[in-house]
Design a protein around this motif. Structure first.
Motif, PDB file in Angstrom:
ATOM      1  N   PHE A   1      31.812  16.747 -54.274  1.00  0.00           N
ATOM      2  CA  PHE A   1      31.661  16.964 -55.663  1.00  0.00           C
ATOM      3  C   PHE A   1      30.297  16.570 -55.996  1.00  0.00           C
ATOM      4  O   PHE A   1      29.236  17.163 -56.825  1.00  0.00           O
ATOM      5  N   LEU A   2      30.028  15.243 -55.831  1.00  0.00           N
ATOM      6  CA  LEU A   2      28.934  14.471 -56.355  1.00  0.00           C
ATOM      7  C   LEU A   2      27.694  14.998 -55.534  1.00  0.00           C
ATOM      8  O   LEU A   2      26.475  15.133 -56.541  1.00  0.00           O
ATOM      9  N   ARG A   3      27.729  15.236 -54.550  1.00  0.00           N
ATOM     10  CA  ARG A   3      26.582  15.847 -53.690  1.00  0.00           C
ATOM     11  C   ARG A   3      26.133  17.004 -54.059  1.00  0.00           C
ATOM     12  O   ARG A   3      24.969  17.570 -54.200  1.00  0.00           O
ATOM     13  N   ARG A   4      27.056  18.066 -54.800  1.00  0.00           N
ATOM     14  CA  ARG A   4      26.810  19.331 -55.116  1.00  0.00           C
ATOM     15  C   ARG A   4      26.108  19.281 -56.639  1.00  0.00           C
ATOM     16  O   ARG A   4      25.247  19.988 -56.916  1.00  0.00           O
ATOM     17  N   GLU A   5      26.225  17.928 -57.109  1.00  0.00           N
ATOM     18  CA  GLU A   5      25.608  17.819 -58.515  1.00  0.00           C
ATOM     19  C   GLU A   5      24.299  16.995 -58.338  1.00  0.00           C
ATOM     20  O   GLU A   5      23.633  16.619 -58.974  1.00  0.00           O
ATOM     21  N   GLY A   6      24.037  17.184 -57.184  1.00  0.00           N
ATOM     22  CA  GLY A   6      22.606  16.450 -56.723  1.00  0.00           C
ATOM     23  C   GLY A   6      22.147  15.130 -56.346  1.00  0.00           C
ATOM     24  O   GLY A   6      21.250  14.471 -56.880  1.00  0.00           O
TER      25      GLY A   6
ATOM     26  N   ARG B   1      33.976  16.572 -64.067  1.00  0.00           N
ATOM     27  CA  ARG B   1      32.789  16.804 -64.770  1.00  0.00           C
ATOM     28  C   ARG B   1      32.579  15.987 -65.783  1.00  0.00           C
ATOM     29  O   ARG B   1      31.482  15.473 -66.090  1.00  0.00           O
TER      30      ARG B   1
ATOM     31  N   VAL C   1      30.952  13.042 -64.346  1.00  0.00           N
ATOM     32  CA  VAL C   1      29.679  12.967 -63.980  1.00  0.00           C
ATOM     33  C   VAL C   1      28.594  12.744 -65.538  1.00  0.00           C
ATOM     34  O   VAL C   1      27.659  12.043 -65.419  1.00  0.00           O
ATOM     35  N   SER C   2      29.579  13.309 -66.444  1.00  0.00           N
ATOM     36  CA  SER C   2      28.594  13.134 -67.641  1.00  0.00           C
ATOM     37  C   SER C   2      28.673  11.664 -67.930  1.00  0.00           C
ATOM     38  O   SER C   2      27.503  11.110 -68.512  1.00  0.00           O
TER      39      SER C   2
ATOM     40  N   LYS D   1      25.995   9.820 -65.977  1.00  0.00           N
ATOM     41  CA  LYS D   1      24.554  10.002 -66.313  1.00  0.00           C
ATOM     42  C   LYS D   1      24.191   9.207 -67.719  1.00  0.00           C
ATOM     43  O   LYS D   1      23.144   8.864 -67.850  1.00  0.00           O
TER      44      LYS D   1
END
Length: 222
Positions: free
Chosen positions: A20-25, A106, A109-110, A113
């Motif tokens: 998942f994190l790799r898909r988020e860049g 998600r 990830v927020s 960031k």
């Protein structure tokens, strides 16, 4: 691309969250215990550490204490321990955030960031005599204000936050499109990069801070 260290001994969580994190860049390294985590931290520089409290050898609190004693890398605890003691102990160890399992990817990830953004705002950034004060929103060279426009400042910050990485023109346009209050196209980007070089480079015709990588884009740093 943010580099993340995931310290977690549950293989299913590790595998799924890494994908998942790799898909988020994000670039993700993994460690399944205290010993392997310390080995990773001694060999690499990370932008953030995701850390489980209960590990097969040792615990996350000691790792967090070590990380914070060496610098200011953001740490977010991921744990099934939702009791008050674990939460308090995590924050006492210097954790930036604490997320109980199960969590929503998600939302995680927020929060990641946000933690990295807070660190970025407080960290001084300097390269080849050019310094960016993110608290004051100014850039200087040799102590003198460069008087950058909002878009020039944003461009410089993008380059400095991605030091050593090649940034395509499309990537730069995606990052700055909403800064100037007007439409930013490919020609406008060329103009602003030239203006920025005129202000920060000793010799704008032979730039050493923002270099052109032929056929790919631009890069700050070696």
């Amino acid at each position: 691309m943010p580099r993340i260290l995931l310290v977690e001994d549950d293989k299913d969580i590790t595998d799924n969250l890494t994908v998942f994190l790799r898909r988020e860049g994000m670039e993700v390294d993994c460690a399944d215990g205290q010993k392997s985590a310390f080995a990773r931290l001694e060999e690499n520089i990370y932008d953030l550490v995701l850390l489980d409290v209960s590990l097969k050898d040792g615990n996350g609190f000691s790792i967090c204490n070590w990380i914070k004693s060496e610098g200011d890398i953001p740490v977010i605890f991921l744990t099934a321990s939702g009791d008050e003691f674990s939460v308090v102990a995590g924050f006492d160890a210097g954790a930036d955030d604490y997320i109980p399992k199960p969590f929503r990817p998600r939302e995680l990830v927020s929060r990641m960031k946000n933690a990295m953004r807070r660190r970025m705002k407080s960290a001084p950034i300097e390269y080849k005599g050019v310094a960016v004060d993110t608290d004051k929103g100014i850039a200087t060279k040799g102590g003198r204000d460069l008087f950058l426009s909002a878009l020039e400042y944003k461009l410089l910050l993008i380059f400095f936050n991605n030091m050593g990485s090649v940034l395509s023109r499309n990537k730069l346009l995606d990052e700055i499109w909403d800064v100037s209050g007007e439409f930013v196209n490919d020609n406008t980007l060329t103009v602003y990069i030239k203006r920025l070089r005129d202000k920060i480079e000793d010799d704008p015709q032979n730039p050493q801070i923002i270099k052109t990588v032929r056929g790919l884009g631009y890069k700050a740093g070696d």
